[in-house]
Design an enzyme around this catalytic site. Structure first.
Site, PDB file in Angstrom:
ATOM      1  N   ASP A   1       0.812  -1.220   0.000  1.00 47.33           N
ATOM      2  CA  ASP A   1       0.000   0.000   0.000  1.00 47.33           C
ATOM      3  C   ASP A   1       0.845   1.270   0.000  1.00 47.33           C
ATOM      4  O   ASP A   1       0.454   2.293   0.564  1.00 47.33           O
ATOM      5  CB  ASP A   1      -0.975   0.022   1.201  1.00 47.33           C
ATOM      6  CG  ASP A   1      -1.774  -1.262   1.292  1.00 47.33           C
ATOM      7  OD1 ASP A   1      -2.290  -1.683   0.247  1.00 47.33           O
ATOM      8  OD2 ASP A   1      -1.862  -1.851   2.380  1.00 47.33           O
TER       9      ASP A   1
ATOM     10  N   LYS B   1       2.336   2.233  -5.154  1.00 50.99           N
ATOM     11  CA  LYS B   1       3.140   1.828  -6.319  1.00 50.99           C
ATOM     12  C   LYS B   1       2.374   2.005  -7.631  1.00 50.99           C
ATOM     13  O   LYS B   1       2.941   2.423  -8.634  1.00 50.99           O
ATOM     14  CB  LYS B   1       3.523   0.339  -6.199  1.00 50.99           C
ATOM     15  CG  LYS B   1       4.373   0.024  -4.979  1.00 50.99           C
ATOM     16  CD  LYS B   1       4.607  -1.467  -4.828  1.00 50.99           C
ATOM     17  CE  LYS B   1       3.409  -2.273  -4.409  1.00 50.99           C
ATOM     18  NZ  LYS B   1       2.874  -2.001  -3.089  1.00 50.99           N
TER      19      LYS B   1
ATOM     20  N   GLY C   1      -3.987  -4.411  -4.376  1.00 50.68           N
ATOM     21  CA  GLY C   1      -4.987  -3.434  -4.808  1.00 50.68           C
ATOM     22  C   GLY C   1      -4.246  -2.169  -5.191  1.00 50.68           C
ATOM     23  O   GLY C   1      -3.801  -1.426  -4.327  1.00 50.68           O
ATOM     24  N   HIS C   2      -4.047  -1.973  -6.478  1.00 50.46           N
ATOM     25  CA  HIS C   2      -3.296  -0.798  -6.946  1.00 50.46           C
ATOM     26  C   HIS C   2      -4.280   0.271  -7.403  1.00 50.46           C
ATOM     27  O   HIS C   2      -5.030   0.069  -8.351  1.00 50.46           O
ATOM     28  CB  HIS C   2      -2.331  -1.203  -8.059  1.00 50.46           C
ATOM     29  CG  HIS C   2      -1.231  -2.109  -7.567  1.00 50.46           C
ATOM     30  ND1 HIS C   2      -0.370  -2.781  -8.385  1.00 50.46           N
ATOM     31  CD2 HIS C   2      -0.870  -2.446  -6.308  1.00 50.46           C
ATOM     32  CE1 HIS C   2       0.479  -3.481  -7.650  1.00 50.46           C
ATOM     33  NE2 HIS C   2       0.191  -3.297  -6.389  1.00 50.46           N
TER      34      HIS C   2
ATOM     35  N   GLN D   1       2.447  -5.860  -3.059  1.00 50.62           N
ATOM     36  CA  GLN D   1       2.756  -5.916  -1.620  1.00 50.62           C
ATOM     37  C   GLN D   1       4.060  -5.139  -1.352  1.00 50.62           C
ATOM     38  O   GLN D   1       4.350  -4.221  -2.087  1.00 50.62           O
ATOM     39  CB  GLN D   1       2.842  -7.358  -1.114  1.00 50.62           C
ATOM     40  CG  GLN D   1       1.503  -8.102  -1.094  1.00 50.62           C
ATOM     41  CD  GLN D   1       1.116  -8.690  -2.428  1.00 50.62           C
ATOM     42  OE1 GLN D   1       1.900  -9.350  -3.061  1.00 50.62           O
ATOM     43  NE2 GLN D   1      -0.100  -8.446  -2.851  1.00 50.62           N
TER      44      GLN D   1
HETATM   45  P1  IMP Z   1      -2.372 -12.838   1.766  1.00 49.66           P
HETATM   46  O1  IMP Z   1      -1.247 -12.569   0.829  1.00 49.66           O
HETATM   47  O2  IMP Z   1      -3.700 -12.399   1.234  1.00 49.66           O
HETATM   48  O3  IMP Z   1      -2.416 -14.246   2.248  1.00 49.66           O
HETATM   49  O4  IMP Z   1      -2.143 -11.958   3.086  1.00 49.66           O
HETATM   50  C1  IMP Z   1      -0.990 -12.106   3.900  1.00 49.66           C
HETATM   51  C2  IMP Z   1      -0.670 -10.803   4.609  1.00 49.66           C
HETATM   52  O5  IMP Z   1      -0.234  -9.856   3.647  1.00 49.66           O
HETATM   53  C3  IMP Z   1      -1.859 -10.168   5.316  1.00 49.66           C
HETATM   54  O6  IMP Z   1      -1.397  -9.477   6.442  1.00 49.66           O
HETATM   55  C4  IMP Z   1      -2.394  -9.185   4.293  1.00 49.66           C
HETATM   56  O7  IMP Z   1      -3.105  -8.129   4.877  1.00 49.66           O
HETATM   57  C5  IMP Z   1      -1.095  -8.714   3.671  1.00 49.66           C
HETATM   58  N1  IMP Z   1      -1.265  -8.282   2.290  1.00 49.66           N
HETATM   59  C6  IMP Z   1      -1.428  -9.055   1.208  1.00 49.66           C
HETATM   60  N2  IMP Z   1      -1.509  -8.319   0.096  1.00 49.66           N
HETATM   61  C7  IMP Z   1      -1.383  -7.051   0.482  1.00 49.66           C
HETATM   62  C8  IMP Z   1      -1.340  -5.810  -0.235  1.00 49.66           C
HETATM   63  O8  IMP Z   1      -1.433  -5.736  -1.457  1.00 49.66           O
HETATM   64  N3  IMP Z   1      -1.185  -4.687   0.533  1.00 49.66           N
HETATM   65  C9  IMP Z   1      -1.032  -4.733   1.868  1.00 49.66           C
HETATM   66  N4  IMP Z   1      -1.040  -5.862   2.578  1.00 49.66           N
HETATM   67  C10 IMP Z   1      -1.214  -7.015   1.884  1.00 49.66           C
END
Ligand code: IMP
Length: 442
Positions: free
Chosen positions: A17, A20, A44-45, A234
């Site tokens: 977040d 990017k 989520g971009h 991420q």
């Molecule tokens: P997962 O990748 O959905 O399994 O989530 C694993 C961890 O990464 C969790 O704490 C999510 O909130 C975090 N996370 C996954 N994708 C994002 C992202 O795009 N932005 C921020 N946090 C993320």
């Protein structure tokens, strides 16, 4: 053949977040190809222009510029249902989609039952849950590593329904062993069988789009002299190897992920753009040394609209953590820094910055004990805020003195220049430092 031409990489240096997507959108006119290398619909971009907001999950952030080919690389995991919704949001004619979006056929699929498994694992973990976005990311990458996953190329093969049925059955057995009732889990507001039916319709749509092999596509483009930007999702502190395990995502969010997720050799990586926010946020569980719980957190959350763009969850907010930033710069070999959301600090009188961690006996200036669970107590340096709007500032050099001091302090700590500052969500709200050695500036 032009072997010296290199791909640039843009990635996040915090817990995701960082903004990017906006930077990729702004940089895209300088590139022929934008290529996502890892993650999936957990990302989520957000892009804002002409008073419209778009949120992309799997589709690369270069999609709004015609003339750029957007590659979804082999390292990405694909949920056809979510991709189909993203395509609907774009409202592009099919011809425009087909000329600007290609998928690597080696990319793995997120099956509906992967999403069920994700939910089941989180339920079982109880208080120790990761706070996953529940998009099936972990289970899909688990199957990939276990060599039982299904790829996009499988979806176009004759035996797909058999392969799908077998894998789904394995997942269902596992879910029942975990004691979770499938009827208790909703997927994007749908029960499993409805979701699955939509998923198969969406898969047919995905199969109509061009498929490539990213390693050949990208290397041939580089050999032709095309400019390639690899887009990360991420952030470094959520990396499967270097993040705060187990509170991480399941892919390599760092620069090595770009090599593995697109098939680019390390020697063909050019600039590494590291994006960070002027403060920190984290969504989901896990350590966050500079997290704050007072009115400053509320202000950052409100002004920065710090709510997950994928899940809508409020993000945890805190001050900038320089030892963590320095660590992320190190593991990525970042060559240029880009700071986003400077405007969110406009009304903060005293801005705190973590410059070390107090270990009891002494202070550490590097990220300590990433394997442990012990609390890291931040040592702060307080900086005077600029307390004015940045709205009408049109040059980096004209930014308020206090903000330039804030930037200089960061550069001094991590030893990499901050070349770009984003001062608002719109693609127009961006300032590039005079003389910044960006790959396209002569
Ligand atoms: P997962 O990748 O959905 O399994 O989530 C694993 C961890 O990464 C969790 O704490 C999510 O909130 C975090 N996370 C996954 N994708 C994002 C992202 O795009 N932005 C921020 N946090 C993320």
């Amino acid at each position: 053949m032009n072997n010296t031409n290199k791909a640039d990489v843009l990635l996040g240096l915090q817990w995701g977040d960082e903004g990017k997507g906006k930077i990729v959108d702004v940089f895209t006119p300088h590139y022929n190809i934008v290529a996502r290398f890892q993650g999936g619909p957990n990302a989520g971009h957000t892009l804002v222009f002409e008073n419209q907001k778009y949120v992309l999950h799997t589709i690369p952030s270069g999609i709004f510029h015609s003339g750029c080919v957007n590659v979804v690389g082999n390292g990405v995991v694909l949920d056809p249902f979510i991709i189909s919704k993203e395509l609907d949001q774009l409202c592009f004619p099919v011809s425009r989609i087909k000329e600007s979006l290609v998928f690597c056929e080696k990319a793995h699929l997120i099956l509906p039952s992967h999403r069920l498994l994700d939910a089941a694992y989180e339920m079982k973990k109880g208080d120790a849950r990761i706070g996953s976005t529940l998009k099936g990311i972990g289970p899909a990458y688990t199957d990939k590593t276990a060599r039982s996953g299904l790829r996009l190329c499988d979806a176009v093969s004759d035996g797909f329904s058999h392969l799908y049925k077998n894998l789904k059955e394995q997942h269902m057995q596992l879910i029942s062993t975990l004691g979770v009732d499938v009827d208790d889990v909703m997927l994007d507001g749908l029960c499993f069988s409805d979701y699955e039916a939509h998923w198969f319709d969406a898969l047919e749509r995905l199969k109509e789009l061009p498929r490539i092999n990213s390693e050949l596509f990208i290397n041939e483009a580089l050999n032709r002299g095309d400019r390639v930007l690899a887009e990360g999702a991420q952030g470094a502190l959520l990396d499967i190897n270097f993040g705060s395990y187990p509170f991480v995502t399941s892919s390599s969010t760092t620069v090595s992920g770009a090599c593995a997720g697109l098939g680019i050799a390390p020697s063909r990586i050019g600039e590494v753009f590291g994006v960070f926010k002027s403060y920190c946020t984290r969504v989901g569980s896990g350590p966050f040394p500079t997290e704050i719980h007072d009115e400053n957190a509320t202000r950052l959350r409100d002004l920065g609209q710090e709510y997950g763009s994928t899940t809508g969850r409020p993000r945890r907010c805190g001050w900038l953590d320089l030892p963590a930033l320095k660590y992320a710069v190190m593991i990525n070999g970042v060559t240029r820094l880009l700071m986003t959301k400077a405007d969110v600090l406009n009304t903060t009188g005293i801005i705190r910055v973590c410059v070390a961690y107090d270990t009891g006996d002494n202070q550490r200036h590097s990220l300590p004990n990433v394997c442990g669970t012990s609390e890291q107590k931040p040592v702060y340096r307080d900086m005077k805020g600029w307390q004015c709007s940045l709205e009408h500032i049109d040059r980096f050099e004209a930014l308020p003195e206090e903000l330039l001091r804030y930037v200089a302090m960061i550069e001094d700590f991590v030893d990499v220049p901050v070349d770009v500052i984003s001062t608002g969500p719109d693609r127009k709200e961006i300032l590039i430092r005079k003389g910044a050695q960006l790959p396209w500036s002569e």
